[in-house]
Design a protein around this motif. Structure first.
Motif, PDB file in Angstrom:
ATOM      1  N   THR A  73       7.173   4.977  -9.679  1.00 33.21           N
ATOM      2  CA  THR A  73       6.853   5.456  -8.328  1.00 33.21           C
ATOM      3  C   THR A  73       8.024   6.270  -7.785  1.00 33.21           C
ATOM      4  N   GLU A  74       7.773   7.019  -6.771  1.00 30.68           N
ATOM      5  CA  GLU A  74       8.817   7.786  -6.093  1.00 30.68           C
ATOM      6  C   GLU A  74       9.073   7.178  -4.714  1.00 30.68           C
TER       7      GLU A  74
ATOM      8  N   GLY B  62      17.093   5.671  -9.827  1.00 32.59           N
ATOM      9  CA  GLY B  62      16.348   6.384 -10.869  1.00 32.59           C
ATOM     10  C   GLY B  62      15.524   5.442 -11.725  1.00 32.59           C
ATOM     11  N   PHE B  63      16.085   4.273 -12.043  1.00 31.64           N
ATOM     12  CA  PHE B  63      15.341   3.262 -12.802  1.00 31.64           C
ATOM     13  C   PHE B  63      14.178   2.711 -11.994  1.00 31.64           C
TER      14      PHE B  63
ATOM     15  N   LYS C 223       0.825  -1.204   0.000  1.00 33.52           N
ATOM     16  CA  LYS C 223       0.000   0.000   0.000  1.00 33.52           C
ATOM     17  C   LYS C 223       0.864   1.261   0.000  1.00 33.52           C
ATOM     18  N   HIS C 224       1.947   1.222   0.757  1.00 36.90           N
ATOM     19  CA  HIS C 224       2.818   2.394   0.884  1.00 36.90           C
ATOM     20  C   HIS C 224       4.250   1.919   1.084  1.00 36.90           C
ATOM     21  N   LEU C 225       5.188   2.487   0.332  1.00 37.56           N
ATOM     22  CA  LEU C 225       6.593   2.105   0.447  1.00 37.56           C
ATOM     23  C   LEU C 225       7.473   3.325   0.251  1.00 37.56           C
ATOM     24  N   VAL C 226       8.362   3.559   1.201  1.00 33.00           N
ATOM     25  CA  VAL C 226       9.385   4.595   1.096  1.00 33.00           C
ATOM     26  C   VAL C 226      10.681   3.992   1.621  1.00 33.00           C
ATOM     27  N   LEU C 227      11.720   4.027   0.805  1.00 34.40           N
ATOM     28  CA  LEU C 227      13.032   3.536   1.213  1.00 34.40           C
ATOM     29  C   LEU C 227      14.032   4.656   0.978  1.00 34.40           C
TER      30      LEU C 227
END
Length: 167
Positions: free
Chosen positions: A136-137, A130-131, A108-112
């Motif tokens: 997504t960001e 970048g790839f 649902k939500h991912l930030v690394l």
């Protein structure tokens, strides 16, 4: 009549448990690690002063605490017997089943946000990030000694059972 009513209520509770999503939340910045079955059960891992960690289990209105590392002692010695125990060949959890269960979860939500500590290696990881960020960001490389993972994923128990049956 009472038996039929009890059976219908029991079926509704089981149906609710099968269709209610399981939510797994990992947030390293806030120190939040939890698994929830919405409205029924919540298990979270917390820091503790005396013990290293504790598991907080909340079922409906009751709260329980477990200390999983409390019973581990390095000085305990096991008695050796003359016979060696036979190894059981259990292949209940094959690699394919584990992968199928993991694939049933939806992110649902991912930030690394990572920093390896080596500026050259961070610069080499920049094109890969970048790839990965093409659609997504979710991924970021920083040079500020900051590491963060925010992950929220969910799955319905019926999908986990279905992935076990299909494999």
């Amino acid at each position: 009549m009472w038996i039929a009513l009890f059976f219908i209520v029991f079926l509704l509770i089981v149906l609710y448990m099968l269709l209610t999503p399981i939510v797994v939340t990992i947030n390293t910045e806030k120190g939040q690690y939890e698994i929830r079955l919405q409205g029924v059960v919540k298990a979270s891992i917390e820091e503790h002063v005396k013990e290293i960690l504790r598991i907080k289990l909340k079922i409906f209105l009751w709260t329980f605490y477990f200390y999983p590392l409390k019973g581990i002692h390095s000085n305990t010695k096991k008695k050796k017997t003359g016979r060696k125990p036979r190894k059981k060949n259990n292949k209940r959890f094959s690699f394919r089943k584990i992968i199928a269960v993991l694939r049933s979860f939806k992110i649902k939500h991912l930030v690394l946000d990572i920093d390896t500590g080596d500026n050259v290696f961070n610069a080499k990881l920049y094109p890969l990030v970048g790839f990965l960020n093409y659609n997504t960001e979710a991924f970021n490389i920083n040079f500020e000694d900051r590491n963060q993972l925010v992950l929220q994923m969910y799955c319905r128990p019926i999908h986990i059972i279905k992935s076990f049956i299909n494999q």
